[in-house]
Structure formats: C-alpha cells, structure tokens
Design a protein around this motif. Structure first.
Motif, PDB file in Angstrom:
ATOM      1  N   ALA A 121       4.666   0.176  -5.068  1.00  0.00           N
ATOM      2  CA  ALA A 121       3.890  -0.266  -3.661  1.00  0.00           C
ATOM      3  C   ALA A 121       4.505  -1.613  -3.790  1.00  0.00           C
ATOM      4  CB  ALA A 121       2.471  -0.305  -4.159  1.00  0.00           C
ATOM      5  N   THR A 122       4.549  -2.190  -2.585  1.00  0.00           N
ATOM      6  CA  THR A 122       4.741  -3.633  -2.264  1.00  0.00           C
ATOM      7  C   THR A 122       3.720  -4.272  -1.574  1.00  0.00           C
ATOM      8  OG1 THR A 122       5.919  -3.173  -0.114  1.00  0.00           O
ATOM      9  CG2 THR A 122       7.300  -2.915  -1.825  1.00  0.00           C
ATOM     10  N   ARG A 123       3.703  -5.631  -1.687  1.00  0.00           N
ATOM     11  CA  ARG A 123       2.765  -6.454  -1.048  1.00  0.00           C
ATOM     12  C   ARG A 123       3.455  -7.438   0.182  1.00  0.00           C
ATOM     13  NH1 ARG A 123      -0.919  -7.501  -5.237  1.00  0.00           N
ATOM     14  NH2 ARG A 123      -2.383  -5.796  -5.444  1.00  0.00           N
ATOM     15  N   ARG A 124       2.948  -7.450   1.205  1.00  0.00           N
ATOM     16  CA  ARG A 124       3.549  -8.316   2.128  1.00  0.00           C
ATOM     17  C   ARG A 124       2.680  -9.661   2.520  1.00  0.00           C
ATOM     18  NH1 ARG A 124       3.238  -5.321   7.391  1.00  0.00           N
ATOM     19  NH2 ARG A 124       4.716  -7.071   8.131  1.00  0.00           N
ATOM     20  N   VAL A 125       3.317 -10.689   2.299  1.00  0.00           N
ATOM     21  CA  VAL A 125       2.666 -12.190   2.572  1.00  0.00           C
ATOM     22  C   VAL A 125       3.414 -12.646   3.593  1.00  0.00           C
ATOM     23  CG1 VAL A 125       2.288 -14.008   1.374  1.00  0.00           C
ATOM     24  CG2 VAL A 125       2.013 -12.141   0.072  1.00  0.00           C
ATOM     25  N   LEU A 126       2.443 -13.353   4.559  1.00  0.00           N
ATOM     26  CA  LEU A 126       2.918 -14.195   5.521  1.00  0.00           C
ATOM     27  C   LEU A 126       2.746 -15.428   5.425  1.00  0.00           C
ATOM     28  CD1 LEU A 126       4.207 -14.214   8.476  1.00  0.00           C
ATOM     29  CD2 LEU A 126       1.934 -13.814   9.349  1.00  0.00           C
ATOM     30  N   HIS A 127       3.828 -16.306   5.549  1.00  0.00           N
ATOM     31  CA  HIS A 127       3.373 -17.866   5.426  1.00  0.00           C
ATOM     32  C   HIS A 127       3.484 -18.533   6.698  1.00  0.00           C
ATOM     33  CE1 HIS A 127       4.786 -22.092   4.573  1.00  0.00           C
ATOM     34  NE2 HIS A 127       3.847 -21.928   4.002  1.00  0.00           N
ATOM     35  N   ILE A 128       2.420 -19.083   7.231  1.00  0.00           N
ATOM     36  CA  ILE A 128       2.478 -19.627   8.438  1.00  0.00           C
ATOM     37  C   ILE A 128       2.480 -21.328   8.212  1.00  0.00           C
ATOM     38  CG2 ILE A 128       1.132 -20.071  10.700  1.00  0.00           C
ATOM     39  CD1 ILE A 128       1.723 -17.225  10.407  1.00  0.00           C
ATOM     40  N   GLY A 129       3.466 -21.798   8.707  1.00  0.00           N
ATOM     41  CA  GLY A 129       3.574 -23.291   8.585  1.00  0.00           C
ATOM     42  C   GLY A 129       5.142 -23.840   8.354  1.00  0.00           C
ATOM     43  N   GLY A 138       7.777  -7.344  -6.187  1.00  0.00           N
ATOM     44  CA  GLY A 138       6.980  -6.305  -5.534  1.00  0.00           C
ATOM     45  C   GLY A 138       6.638  -6.972  -4.364  1.00  0.00           C
ATOM     46  N   VAL A 139       6.621  -8.383  -4.282  1.00  0.00           N
ATOM     47  CA  VAL A 139       5.915  -9.066  -3.103  1.00  0.00           C
ATOM     48  C   VAL A 139       7.045  -9.508  -2.206  1.00  0.00           C
ATOM     49  CG1 VAL A 139       4.560 -10.865  -2.349  1.00  0.00           C
ATOM     50  CG2 VAL A 139       4.006  -9.696  -4.638  1.00  0.00           C
ATOM     51  N   THR A 140       6.908  -9.363  -0.884  1.00  0.00           N
ATOM     52  CA  THR A 140       8.074  -9.822   0.125  1.00  0.00           C
ATOM     53  C   THR A 140       7.239 -10.868   0.853  1.00  0.00           C
ATOM     54  OG1 THR A 140       7.379  -8.237   1.727  1.00  0.00           O
ATOM     55  CG2 THR A 140       9.170  -7.657   0.259  1.00  0.00           C
ATOM     56  N   VAL A 141       7.808 -12.198   1.073  1.00  0.00           N
ATOM     57  CA  VAL A 141       7.189 -12.810   1.947  1.00  0.00           C
ATOM     58  C   VAL A 141       7.935 -13.233   3.339  1.00  0.00           C
ATOM     59  CG1 VAL A 141       6.791 -15.483   2.088  1.00  0.00           C
ATOM     60  CG2 VAL A 141       6.511 -14.202  -0.246  1.00  0.00           C
ATOM     61  N   SER A 142       7.179 -13.258   4.393  1.00  0.00           N
ATOM     62  CA  SER A 142       7.786 -13.579   5.648  1.00  0.00           C
ATOM     63  C   SER A 142       7.435 -14.882   6.064  1.00  0.00           C
ATOM     64  CB  SER A 142       7.396 -12.468   6.503  1.00  0.00           C
ATOM     65  OG  SER A 142       7.922 -11.253   6.426  1.00  0.00           O
ATOM     66  N   GLU A 143       7.991 -15.855   6.871  1.00  0.00           N
ATOM     67  CA  GLU A 143       7.718 -17.095   7.385  1.00  0.00           C
ATOM     68  C   GLU A 143       7.664 -16.906   8.772  1.00  0.00           C
ATOM     69  OE1 GLU A 143       7.915 -20.307   5.380  1.00  0.00           O
ATOM     70  OE2 GLU A 143       9.112 -19.498   3.447  1.00  0.00           O
ATOM     71  N   ALA A 144       6.599 -17.680   9.119  1.00  0.00           N
ATOM     72  CA  ALA A 144       6.482 -17.899  10.847  1.00  0.00           C
ATOM     73  C   ALA A 144       5.937 -19.327  11.147  1.00  0.00           C
ATOM     74  CB  ALA A 144       5.510 -16.698  11.422  1.00  0.00           C
ATOM     75  N   GLU A 145       5.946 -19.712  12.229  1.00  0.00           N
ATOM     76  CA  GLU A 145       5.548 -21.063  13.005  1.00  0.00           C
ATOM     77  C   GLU A 145       3.942 -20.855  13.342  1.00  0.00           C
ATOM     78  OE1 GLU A 145       8.122 -23.329  14.965  1.00  0.00           O
ATOM     79  OE2 GLU A 145       9.785 -23.359  13.412  1.00  0.00           O
ATOM     80  N   THR A 146       3.835 -19.609  13.941  1.00  0.00           N
ATOM     81  CA  THR A 146       2.350 -19.068  14.638  1.00  0.00           C
ATOM     82  C   THR A 146       2.279 -17.797  14.103  1.00  0.00           C
ATOM     83  OG1 THR A 146       3.651 -18.176  16.562  1.00  0.00           O
ATOM     84  CG2 THR A 146       2.976 -20.584  16.547  1.00  0.00           C
ATOM     85  N   LEU A 147       0.902 -17.350  14.557  1.00  0.00           N
ATOM     86  CA  LEU A 147       0.425 -15.945  14.066  1.00  0.00           C
ATOM     87  C   LEU A 147       1.239 -15.030  14.849  1.00  0.00           C
ATOM     88  CD1 LEU A 147      -3.557 -16.392  13.796  1.00  0.00           C
ATOM     89  CD2 LEU A 147      -1.615 -16.438  12.088  1.00  0.00           C
TER      90      LEU A 147
END
Length: 194
Positions: free
Chosen positions: A13-21, A36-45
């Motif tokens: 299994a993997t975990r998806r994390v979203l970082h806003i900022g 097992g953790v993947t991080v995506s980045e974004a400036e807004t939701l």
C-alpha cells in the motif's frame, strides 16, 4: 461457521500526501523520507484534494477544509479566518506522551522562533502546550483527523532533529498501518496468541 477469510494484496500500500504552500518545506520533506509515502505539492487545493490520505495546509489560506486527514501548520487556515496572535512564549511547558502522535518525540528542548495562538475547536486532545496555549492538538471528525500545529517547523530547530522524523512516522501510524509494514501474526480463537 466461524471462519473469516481475508485476501491480502501483493502490492504494498502507499500513502498519498498533498502539501499546500511554499514548495520544499521541511514538513513536506519529512513525509517524502518515509517508505511508501508519496508527496505532491500545490499552491492551492486541487479538485481531487479529498482523495489524498493527508493534506498539509502549510502557512496558507484555503477556500475550504479538505474532507480527509488534515495537518494545519503555522498560519494555515480557512480563507476569511483572522490571523492568529503571535505567542509571546513558545517554550513547551506540557505534553501528552501517551498519545500515538506525540509518543517518543521529546518536546523538552524544542526551540520555536514563532508560534501562533490557534483556536482549539470542539473535542480535541491538546498534545503539546506552551502555558495555556496549544502548540499541537488533534481531533477526529467524520472526514478524518484534524491536526493543528501552531508553528512552522522551518521556524524552529525541530526539523533538524531526529524527533521530527519520529513525529512523521507517528502521524502515518495514526492513520493506520504503515505502507509495507508487516502485521503481527493473528491470534486464533481457542489457541494461545503468538
């Protein structure tokens, strides 16, 4: 028949994390370092924000609260909420080491440059405090955990210490078994547990 069968997937299994900022912050790098953790980045939701396992709202305003586990960092808040007051004294004076999120983190030598007086809405556990003000609190709603961290790890010495990594693993464990984690052998009714 008292038998229950489970099918275990062969893919971890993997975990998806979203970082806003602002990109490349210590809090985002913390979770990138966990297998097992993947991080995506974004400036807004993004439109699919609710599909993530954890959303980190790091020092920015967002239009709505994500309908999933959310970590609010520093000045992270909903659009329209007032800026919180800056705390005069940010030294941790009390902590709950029994809660899974704060366990083995060691709060005594934490040096924070700036922390904010965050509201502690509803029924929440205050895990770390400075005087009467929460530095870290957690609540559970129908959409998941709501975690409030009253300071930005980049504005402290926390992100340079091993206990920061312990916090990250604790948070992932609080969400469930870690990706790739070996689960202990089950007990069988009528026999001695291993």
């Amino acid at each position: 028949d008292d038998r229950v069968d489970f099918v275990v997937g062969t893919e971890p299994a993997t975990r998806r994390v979203l970082h806003i900022g602002v990109p490349e912050q210590p809090i985002a790098r913390l979770f990138e370092a966990i297998d097992g953790v993947t991080v995506s980045e974004a400036e807004t939701l993004p439109a699919d924000v609710d599909d993530y396992d954890l959303v980190i709202v790091d020092g920015v305003e967002v239009d709505r609260a994500p309908r999933t586990n959310t970590l609010w960092v520093g000045l992270g808040r909903l659009k329209g909420e007032p800026l919180p007051a800056v705390l005069a004294d940010t030294r941790p004076t009390g902590w709950d080491l029994e809660h899974v999120l704060a366990k083995s983190v060691g709060w005594t030598n934490l040096h924070v440059n700036a922390a904010y007086e965050l509201a502690v809405p509803g029924s929440r556990d205050v895990l770390v405090q400075a005087g009467d003000t929460s530095l870290l609190s957690v609540g559970r709603g129908e959409d998941g955990y709501d975690i409030r961290l009253a300071f930005d790890p980049a504005e402290s010495d926390w992100s340079e210490q091993p206990r920061f990594a312990v916090f990250g693993v604790n948070l992932m464990r609080m969400l469930g078994a870690l990706p790739g984690q070996v689960v202990a052998k089950p007990c069988i009714v009528g026999s001695v547990c291993p």
